[in-house]
Design an enzyme around this catalytic site. Sequence first.
Site, PDB file in Angstrom:
ATOM      1  CG  LEU A   1     -51.217  47.865  49.168  1.00 39.61           C
ATOM      2  CD1 LEU A   1     -52.220  48.914  48.726  1.00 39.61           C
ATOM      3  CD2 LEU A   1     -49.821  48.456  49.195  1.00 39.61           C
TER       4      LEU A   1
ATOM      5  CB  ALA B   1     -54.381  49.129  45.841  1.00 39.05           C
ATOM      6  CD  GLU B   2     -51.556  41.251  46.029  1.00 41.99           C
ATOM      7  OE1 GLU B   2     -51.109  41.152  44.879  1.00 41.99           O
ATOM      8  OE2 GLU B   2     -51.066  40.666  47.020  1.00 41.99           O
ATOM      9  CG  ASP B   3     -56.055  46.359  51.454  1.00 39.83           C
ATOM     10  OD1 ASP B   3     -55.619  45.536  52.279  1.00 39.83           O
ATOM     11  OD2 ASP B   3     -56.847  47.265  51.764  1.00 39.83           O
TER      12      ASP B   3
ATOM     13  CG  HIS C   1     -49.966  44.383  41.287  1.00 38.03           C
ATOM     14  ND1 HIS C   1     -49.587  43.720  42.431  1.00 38.03           N
ATOM     15  CD2 HIS C   1     -51.247  43.984  41.055  1.00 38.03           C
ATOM     16  CE1 HIS C   1     -50.576  42.966  42.866  1.00 38.03           C
ATOM     17  NE2 HIS C   1     -51.597  43.122  42.057  1.00 38.03           N
TER      18      HIS C   1
END
Length: 957
Positions: A564, A615-617, A560
């Site tokens: 980002l 993706a943590e965006d 994870h």
Amino acid sequence: MISLTLPSPISLPSNDPPFNPQPHNTSKKTHRHQLLFPLKKWRCFAANQPQLPPPQRRQRLPTNKKAQPDADKGIDPVGFLPKFNISDKAFAQFLRERYKSLKDLKDKILKRHFTLKDMVSGFEILGMHRTFQHRVDFMEWAPGARYCALVGNFNGWSPTENCAREGHFGHDDYGYWFIILEDKLREGEEQEKLYFQQYNYASDYDKGDSAATIDEIFKKANDEYWEPGEDRFVKSRYEVAAKLYEQIFGPNGPQTEEELEEIPDAETRYKAWKEQHKDDPPSNLPPFDVIDNGKEYDVFNIVDDPVWREKFRAKKPPIPYWLETRKGRKAWSKKYTPGIPHGSKYRVYLNTPSGPLERVPAWATYVLPDADGKQAFAVHWEPPPEHAYYWKHNHPKVPKSLRIYECHIGISGLEPKISSFNNFTEKVLPHVKEAGYNAIQLIGVVEHKDYSSIGYRVTNLYAASSRYGTPDDFKRLVDEAHGLGLLVFLDIVHSYSAADEMVGLSLFDGSNDCYFHTGKRGHHKFWGTRMFKYGDLDVLHFLLSNLNWWVVEYHIDGFHFHSLASMMYTHNGFASFTSDMGEYCDQYVDKDALLYLILGNEILHSLHPNIITIAEDATLYPGLCEPTSQGGLGFDYYVNLSASEMWLWFLENVPDHDWSMSKIVSTLTGNRQCADKMLLYAENHNQSISGGRSFAEILFGETLEQSSITKDSLHRGCSLHKMIRLITFSICGHAYLNFMGNEFGHPKRVEFPMSSNNFSFSMANRRWDLLANQVHSALFSFDKGEGLSRKNLCFDSLNWTSCILACSDFHSLEQIASNRKLNNFFLSQEMTNLDESERILSRGLPHIHHVNDTTMVISYLRGPLLFIFNFHPTNSYERYSVGVEEAGEYRVVLNTDETKFNGEGLIKHDQYIRRTISRRIDDLRNCLEVPLPSRSAQVGYRDPSGHKKAGIDGGAS
């Protein structure tokens, strides 16, 4: 002196592609060195063949360092734009330029590394590694240093005893330092007779422990390996020169230059030699002829025998004979003591322009970041083979949908203290399995100095946090999780790093630009952390190898990627986004960071095909989950951060009767074009840890044991807690996440020990004892995938009334009693079991056909299930009409208002079965009239086969 003659290790150029995908359990790579002949100067022909064709210049074979001519085939840098209806020319041009930069970056990498796999395998040579040559090798990158040494309790912290040698024997032009720690001879033991004597450190005995002596082994090798005559010139290195001299000048040739007569040209000598030896018997010697063709710079034609050439190429080095000299661990233990024993504390000592420094090595795998308030140090982790951990289980099969249980090891215990890997393995993993999840996501595992940072200010990227246990303890945790069928994901922080100098990477070699940018760009605008220099090849080498390290060493199943936006923009994501495409390609976008993410996803998915990246965006960068070949970044899932923020805003700021159903649906569904890649959660660690409150604390207060809580407040809290989780779970993409303890309504937020709370651990734990409480137990029963499986259903123990209500296929007690098919029916479902048995998360997106802001009702279909939610705080509906496409009979399989889930039980069991009405509603062909109590939800199942129950049966996902 004893020697073993070996043929020259000459390899021809490889035709292998730059990538060589390996299985998930990647083994250590053996580095190969190639010697390439100058092909422009040499031409090879077959000897002794009549009518040879004229020589043709041989084309150089494509190598890994050159892109194949069709390397761009199937690649479209803007391929995903039509899917998202994006027509912005500036963004399309940005993608094309980014792809060109990616190709240039790969070319630069392949000039320094043989393959991209070598690029991401730096951990195989950097850091501390034991070799077979009874020694430990240490390598570190510190380009700004002038001198490098290891100091520790193994050498009295001396900066001169174990240092790198001068010149290129100690470091290269890129700033990589190399130190050898030789094992120490025991008293009375002699030096090795064989200089390169090897020892197998992991096995008690090896072939070299046999009775055969080294001389016998080498004689056997020379006798068996070489064919008669092959080793003739190897044994006598001057024989070739003497023979050549004799052939040219005769047995009594000139001894001085003055006596030297005119030498005939090469062709004349060659013809004369051939005539002289035309009747010689066949020989095993290399049949080479050299002809001077009269060209400048002595360019020759090499004439050889093709049969002999293939024979030479097929001949392998005599490594098996060499391995027969390798001894085992017991022989090593008898002769040596380790130069750096297991458990030794050490640091790297650097002499820099700023003065002498001591740092924790960047590639250290076990670190004590703040030992008793003293300076941090690394720990050499090399347990004896009998105490080392060995893997028992393989990676579980990757499911089509993910139900992720997010955890923090330190707060996972019941007692107010830092918990451990072992406690988590024994106490929490069984709970996760029972709750119906198929993956765990671990936060705060990578080493960090500041415990109150939750683990996000990482200091040592290659070390599992020592405050929870040893590296082997973490291996056991991952292995046991795999044994339970749980995937293990790691929350990785490559978007920034801690600013600590003594234990972290900041000013590592005394310079400000070693791992990070200089100036303002090298510091996060708000968090005080350092920002990586993604355009530097050595920094890429460090970060990409780190991803591969966790997979290879600890068998991690996925990553994870945290925050980002902090790395993709020079403003660290702290800017107002208006969804204008120019914001994704303007001067504030860090192209180097994007290239790192693309390269990381490409390499991870190539080396480990089953890896999962998330993706943590917060900015939802276009193409997050699109293939890199189509211009995307290559992630498997992206996190919808808006959902939890919406729920938190509603609970804290909006009265219940003003909740907008349209807002709920639009936020939860997100971008419909990539909703199948969406990971959704009602609340994660942010609500519990990052200065906020958990939903349960907002709904119930800090404890349900307070006498002040009313029945109405309790009913409201339980109802909303279940409904919020159910709609988030059932409407999301293929992945759902829950933070540890929230499944049973953990009433307290998490507060790590810090100065503001006098470093108290009272709120840094999980109250697992609350599962004995009736309310918390009911919430957990609703969440977990338990259900009543047909495998465990016993006819004789059934309640007769429940039998009638659960099965409409029979209309009398006599029919029920006479039909044993009842054993195949599933009577009830809990939330996570809806996916376990019906695979609703992997079936595709829900068809949302009814959203009414006035009645506060939402209804949608997903797979064979019909979901109906009534969020109205007071209004109940006796016969509420919703549309369905298929006519037939629908029965309730999950009702949030059931008494076993701490509901009021307003819907009686005889109302669980409803038949459709032929009336068009919600643009669907049929209508279903259902009772809807306030603040309740129902899940209905339509049996398409009428009498055969084949759907909800508790089967495996």
